[in-house]
Design an enzyme around this catalytic site. Structure first.
Site, PDB file in Angstrom:
ATOM      1  CE1 TYR A  86       6.036   0.390 -12.318  1.00  0.00           C
ATOM      2  CE2 TYR A  86       6.520   2.702 -12.722  1.00  0.00           C
ATOM      3  CZ  TYR A  86       6.947   1.387 -12.349  1.00  0.00           C
ATOM      4  OH  TYR A  86       8.200   0.916 -11.705  1.00  0.00           O
ATOM      5  CG  HIS A 135       0.046  -1.524  -7.996  1.00  0.00           C
ATOM      6  ND1 HIS A 135      -0.770  -2.262  -7.096  1.00  0.00           N
ATOM      7  CD2 HIS A 135       1.223  -1.510  -7.352  1.00  0.00           C
ATOM      8  CE1 HIS A 135      -0.107  -1.953  -5.755  1.00  0.00           C
ATOM      9  NE2 HIS A 135       1.042  -1.753  -5.944  1.00  0.00           N
ATOM     10  CG  ASN A 150       6.023   0.991  -2.072  1.00  0.00           C
ATOM     11  OD1 ASN A 150       4.974   0.475  -2.174  1.00  0.00           O
ATOM     12  ND2 ASN A 150       7.252   0.089  -2.192  1.00  0.00           N
TER      13      ASN A 150
END
Length: 195
Positions: A29, A34, A75
């Site tokens: 990532y 994000h 999340n």
């Protein structure tokens, strides 16, 4: 590029300021849109910063500020933020969360205290864990235009296609990596933040 910031002096001067950048952990990532919060905190803390694993986060302390990158995945960011705030006894008014915002053009920055999550799962998780009365700094990453197959942020990208011939979805867009040109824009706006 627009940077709309306002500051209010409601922070508790007797407590440290906790600055949390949101993102997803792991090399997979790194440099993704994000992870704009992780990127921002890395820039603010400095390139030579040593990070330690604590309270479900990577943490460093510099000049009365605590910088953190939750390692719980986006999340579940609220778990890490709640753990950090409890351990360091951070009042809600001394929390700053930096995150990506697909509804802002690339490089635009907005700040607010409280408000809704605008569908951002990291913010939803934090709100559920501690409430929403903290300061948020939103960094624009642009929005992918599904119908035209190009980025709306003015970078001039043509249709980005997978081998399957399908256009990128919004989730593919936010999990896609910043180009070198985009990284320069993000770095430039983060360096101008006054926190």
């Amino acid at each position: 590029m627009e940077i709309w910031l306002w500051y209010n002096d409601v922070m508790n001067p007797n407590k440290p300021i906790l600055i949390v950048g949101l993102g997803n952990p792991g090399a997979k990532y790194a440099r993704t849109r994000h992870n704009a919060g992780f990127i921002a905190v890395d820039i603010l803390a400095g390139a030579d910063t040593k990070w330690q694993s604590a309270h479900k986060s990577l943490v460093t302390k510099l000049s009365g500020r605590i910088y953190a990158k939750p390692q719980t995945f986006m999340n579940l960011s609220g778990q890490a933020v709640q753990s950090l705030m409890t351990f360091y006894r951070i009042p809600l008014e001394n929390l700053i969360v930096i995150h990506d915002d697909m509804d802002l053009k690339l490089g635009d920055v907005r700040q607010k205290t409280g408000g809704g999550s605008a569908g951002h799962n990291g913010i939803k998780s934090i709100d559920a864990a501690i409430g929403n009365g903290y300061r948020r700094i939103r960094i624009g990453i642009g929005r992918f235009d599904e119908e035209k197959g190009k980025n709306k942020n003015g970078m001039g990208f043509l249709s980005m296609l997978f081998g399957s011939g399908k256009y990128l979805s919004p989730s593919d867009w936010v999990l896609g990596k910043f180009s070198d040109e985009e990284m320069k824009i993000i770095s430039g706006v983060v360096e101008k933040l006054e926190i």
